[in-house]
Scaffold this motif. Structure first.
Motif, PDB file in Angstrom:
ATOM      1  N   ALA A 104      -0.561 -82.917  -2.513  1.00  0.00           N
ATOM      2  CA  ALA A 104      -0.415 -81.722  -1.683  1.00  0.00           C
ATOM      3  C   ALA A 104       0.911 -81.029  -1.941  1.00  0.00           C
ATOM      4  CB  ALA A 104      -0.544 -82.100  -0.209  1.00  0.00           C
ATOM      5  N   THR A 105       1.971 -81.829  -2.108  1.00  0.00           N
ATOM      6  CA  THR A 105       3.302 -81.261  -2.311  1.00  0.00           C
ATOM      7  C   THR A 105       3.403 -80.569  -3.661  1.00  0.00           C
ATOM      8  OG1 THR A 105       4.293 -82.944  -0.892  1.00  0.00           O
ATOM      9  CG2 THR A 105       5.753 -81.805  -2.442  1.00  0.00           C
TER      10      THR A 105
ATOM     11  N   THR B 114      12.341 -74.777   0.072  1.00  0.00           N
ATOM     12  CA  THR B 114      10.902 -74.740   0.295  1.00  0.00           C
ATOM     13  C   THR B 114      10.238 -73.919  -0.801  1.00  0.00           C
ATOM     14  OG1 THR B 114      11.003 -72.714   1.599  1.00  0.00           O
ATOM     15  CG2 THR B 114      11.318 -74.807   2.781  1.00  0.00           C
ATOM     16  N   VAL B 115       8.908 -73.890  -0.797  1.00  0.00           N
ATOM     17  CA  VAL B 115       8.181 -73.061  -1.763  1.00  0.00           C
ATOM     18  C   VAL B 115       8.586 -71.602  -1.617  1.00  0.00           C
ATOM     19  CG1 VAL B 115       5.909 -72.239  -2.465  1.00  0.00           C
ATOM     20  CG2 VAL B 115       6.221 -74.646  -1.914  1.00  0.00           C
ATOM     21  N   GLU B 116       8.731 -71.143  -0.386  1.00  0.00           N
ATOM     22  CA  GLU B 116       9.135 -69.748  -0.179  1.00  0.00           C
ATOM     23  C   GLU B 116      10.518 -69.492  -0.759  1.00  0.00           C
ATOM     24  OE1 GLU B 116       7.162 -67.309   0.863  1.00  0.00           O
ATOM     25  OE2 GLU B 116       5.634 -68.885   0.840  1.00  0.00           O
TER      26      GLU B 116
ATOM     27  N   GLU C 159      11.164 -82.123  -2.685  1.00  0.00           N
ATOM     28  CA  GLU C 159      10.117 -82.542  -1.749  1.00  0.00           C
ATOM     29  C   GLU C 159       9.322 -83.741  -2.267  1.00  0.00           C
ATOM     30  OE1 GLU C 159       7.606 -79.418  -0.424  1.00  0.00           O
ATOM     31  OE2 GLU C 159       9.221 -78.250   0.458  1.00  0.00           O
TER      32      GLU C 159
ATOM     33  N   THR D 157       0.786 -73.624  -6.839  1.00  0.00           N
ATOM     34  CA  THR D 157       0.134 -72.378  -6.433  1.00  0.00           C
ATOM     35  C   THR D 157       1.141 -71.375  -5.872  1.00  0.00           C
ATOM     36  OG1 THR D 157      -0.404 -73.359  -4.280  1.00  0.00           O
ATOM     37  CG2 THR D 157      -2.074 -73.517  -6.005  1.00  0.00           C
ATOM     38  N   GLY D 158       2.178 -71.861  -5.210  1.00  0.00           N
ATOM     39  CA  GLY D 158       3.159 -70.978  -4.611  1.00  0.00           C
ATOM     40  C   GLY D 158       3.945 -70.177  -5.621  1.00  0.00           C
TER      41      GLY D 158
ATOM     42  N   ARG E  89       1.199 -77.494  -3.799  1.00  0.00           N
ATOM     43  CA  ARG E  89       1.734 -76.351  -3.064  1.00  0.00           C
ATOM     44  C   ARG E  89       2.762 -75.590  -3.899  1.00  0.00           C
ATOM     45  NH1 ARG E  89       3.084 -79.078   0.865  1.00  0.00           N
ATOM     46  NH2 ARG E  89       5.353 -79.199   0.626  1.00  0.00           N
ATOM     47  N   TRP E  90       3.589 -76.306  -4.626  1.00  0.00           N
ATOM     48  CA  TRP E  90       4.562 -75.649  -5.499  1.00  0.00           C
ATOM     49  C   TRP E  90       3.874 -74.970  -6.681  1.00  0.00           C
ATOM     50  CZ3 TRP E  90       9.783 -74.724  -5.258  1.00  0.00           C
ATOM     51  CH2 TRP E  90      10.443 -75.256  -4.144  1.00  0.00           C
TER      52      TRP E  90
END
Length: 588
Positions: A334-335, A288-290, A310, A341-342, A338-339
């Protein structure tokens, strides 16, 4: 409307902004399919040597080689039987030394693909491990007895209900000692036991040996599977069953409890104190991004960047990669957003559409028919303008398409063949349906020979190729692309040069625009008072994009049509599959 103002972009620390790979582009070579030098139909290292000037002309900074180690080739080299030798199919260690030198002379680094989650069952380590229960290397792999009260070798008697990625159980019964060994992939790919410090030290010594030969780093295959979720008593947990007796082993193996400890140990034991310019990239399915933040934060000393899965899973239906469903562009934006900005403040993205495991992107997310050229270029523009290090897979820079094989006999990929065999056994799909599913999802789409010219075997070999050449090679090939200044190849050259030269592309902040538009991919990149607008039309029809009056007089940086798009009144009319980058006057 796209806002005419932008937040001031953050400023990287000198340590972060000066890392060489932030302005680099990597090119992946799948050696088996790149260039054959001896007419046996299989690509080899001396074949790659014949094409180093092509790579230099493209302008890439790094070549990543898929595995060329000694191997039985059950999974095309991802089953390694000797980490410190080259398979005779591909050449010799001396050939690799010559390739390293040739690339370095042209300013290109060499990164080796490395598989240390598992080995081949023909590796000497495993031969010792399976020889007896008290062999010193027994604990180098995962061995377990059958379930209590069940007959060894019968369905359901496996130590856990883990299913293999390549279908069937992830445990293989071995009559030599009457126990099972774990293989997350093929039964000929037993998993190494990273809980054993002797295993880890053997792997680190091997990695140092390669760095001493002057390679420039590693791409670590499925590296986030090395730490299994072991219970305190040493047992392994079952997972929810998905298909009969077995469930996905990923639930018990992805991002295990000691993963970060192991990666930090790799960095400390292998990389620390060695020469500058090394690269450590991780393939991390299920991350995941985290997870990505932790894995690539430079302060943690683990990986430089990771391959997330993803965005290349968004068109998978309930049955997985072969069950292809239409892509919803809003999900893709979106996917990837998200990466972006993450990992903005700490960490780094590896940017890719294609690799040896993915279908060709122009067939997947573009239009490989009437708009093949335009959509291939648009996809390149959108990807390369993100923040991260772009990866180009061989032939992507030509706009190569899926193979569209017409017979199951033409397939070579172990995953595809096992899927077909399983579906035939289940009686769920007939051969015509199987061909349709494989045509969209098979890894062989990426593995057909590199298309160098329009000759019968595409200039790849003088013999019979190990897998059929894509019939499109008569019109899609490197010779034609290099000769045409308006080709996909030269668009890639310009994108690579832009990343080398432009700090906004290298370091600028990313801001996603129009997230709910089903056809337009739009974002800005901002660095200081400089701003770029990136637009991609993911459709075969004209699309009017409201951008605001500040972009009416913006300069065209790069695009995939000969003439600039129609602009004015705060709007831009994008043609079918058009992609472009605009630069406006400095923000005040």
């Amino acid at each position: 409307m796209i806002s005419d103002s932008a937040e001031q972009s953050h400023v990287d620390t000198p340590e972060a902004s000066d890392v060489w790979w932030k302005s680099a582009v990597v090119y992946q070579v799948y050696p088996r399919s790149f260039q054959d030098s001896n007419g046996d139909g299989i690509g080899d290292v001396r074949g790659i040597l014949q094409r180093v000037d092509y790579l230099a002309e493209l302008g890439v900074d790094v070549v990543w080689l898929s595995p060329i180690y000694r191997s039985p080739q059950d999974d095309n080299g991802y089953d390694i039987s000797d980490y410190q030798d080259i398979d005779p199919t591909f050449g010799t260690l001396e050939d690799v030394d010559e390739l390293i030198e040739a690339l370095h002379e042209r300013g290109i680094k060499l990164v080796m693909d490395l598989v240390v989650n598992h080995t081949s069952d023909e590796h000497p380590w495993f031969a010792e491990s399976r020889s007896s229960v008290d062999n010193p290397k027994r604990d180098w792999y995962w061995w377990r007895p059958a379930r209590e009260g069940m007959e060894p070798g019968t369905p359901g008697a496996e130590p856990t209900n883990w299913g293999s990625v390549f279908s069937g159980p992830a445990w293989e019964y071995d009559e030599t000692t009457g126990e099972y060994y774990l293989h997350l992939f093929s039964r000929k790919q037993p998993d190494l036991n990273w809980e054993n410090p002797e295993v880890r030290q053997a792997v680190y010594a091997m990695m140092r040996w390669w760095l001493d030969r002057r390679i420039d780093g590693f791409r670590m295959d499925v590296i986030n599977l090395i730490s299994k979720h072991v219970r305190p008593d040493g047992s392994l947990p079952d997972v929810p069953a998905e298909d009969g007796l077995y469930g996905s082993a990923f639930a018990a193996t992805v991002n295990g409890p000691r993963l970060h400890e192991f990666l930090q140990e790799i960095h400390r034991e292998v990389y620390e104190g060695r020469r500058d310019g090394l690269l450590l990239v991780g393939e991390t399915p299920g991350a995941t991004v985290e997870d990505g933040k932790l894995l690539t934060d430079p302060a943690r000393h683990e990986l430089d960047m990771v391959f997330t899965f993803e965005h290349v899973s968004l068109d998978h239906g309930p049955a997985g990669r072969f069950d292809v469903v239409p892509l919803d562009l809003r999900d893709l934006k979106a996917t990837l957003g998200r990466w972006q900005t993450g990992l903005e403040q700490a960490g780094w993205n590896a940017l890719y559409w294609n690799n040896h495991d993915q279908p060709r992107v122009v067939s997947r997310y573009g239009d490989d028919g009437a708009y093949r050229r335009e959509s291939a270029m648009m996809l390149a523009i959108v990807l390369h303008l993100h923040r991260g290090t772009p990866y180009v897979y061989q032939g992507e820079e030509l706009g190569m398409t899926n193979a569209y094989f017409t017979s199951l006999d033409e397939y070579r990929d172990i995953e595809s063949l096992r899927f077909a065999a399983s579906e035939r056994q289940r009686g769920q799909l007939n051969d015509e349906e199987l061909l349709s599913w494989l045509a969209a999802g098979s890894r062989d789409n990426a593995r057909t020979p590199m298309q160098w010219d329009a000759t019968p075997q595409a200039g790849f070999t003088t013999g019979q190729p190990w897998i059929d050449v894509n019939p499109h090679h008569d019109t899609i090939n490197a010779a034609a692309e290099v000769a045409d200044p308006d080709s996909v190849f030269h668009l890639y050259r310009r994108l690579i040069a832009l990343r080398h030269e432009d700090p906004v592309v290298q370091r600028g902040d990313f801001h996603l625009l129009l997230p709910d538009d089903p056809h337009i991919y739009a974002f800005t990149r901002t660095w200081g008072d400089e701003q770029l607008l990136v637009l991609g039309n993911f459709s075969g029809t004209e699309q009017t994009v409201p951008v605001g009056p500040d972009w009416d007089q913006a300069a065209l940086v790069i695009g995939n049509y000969p003439a600039s798009p129609a602009t004015g009144g705060g709007q831009i009319v994008l043609r079918a599959w058009e992609g472009l980058v605009l630069r406006r006057a400095p923000i005040r």
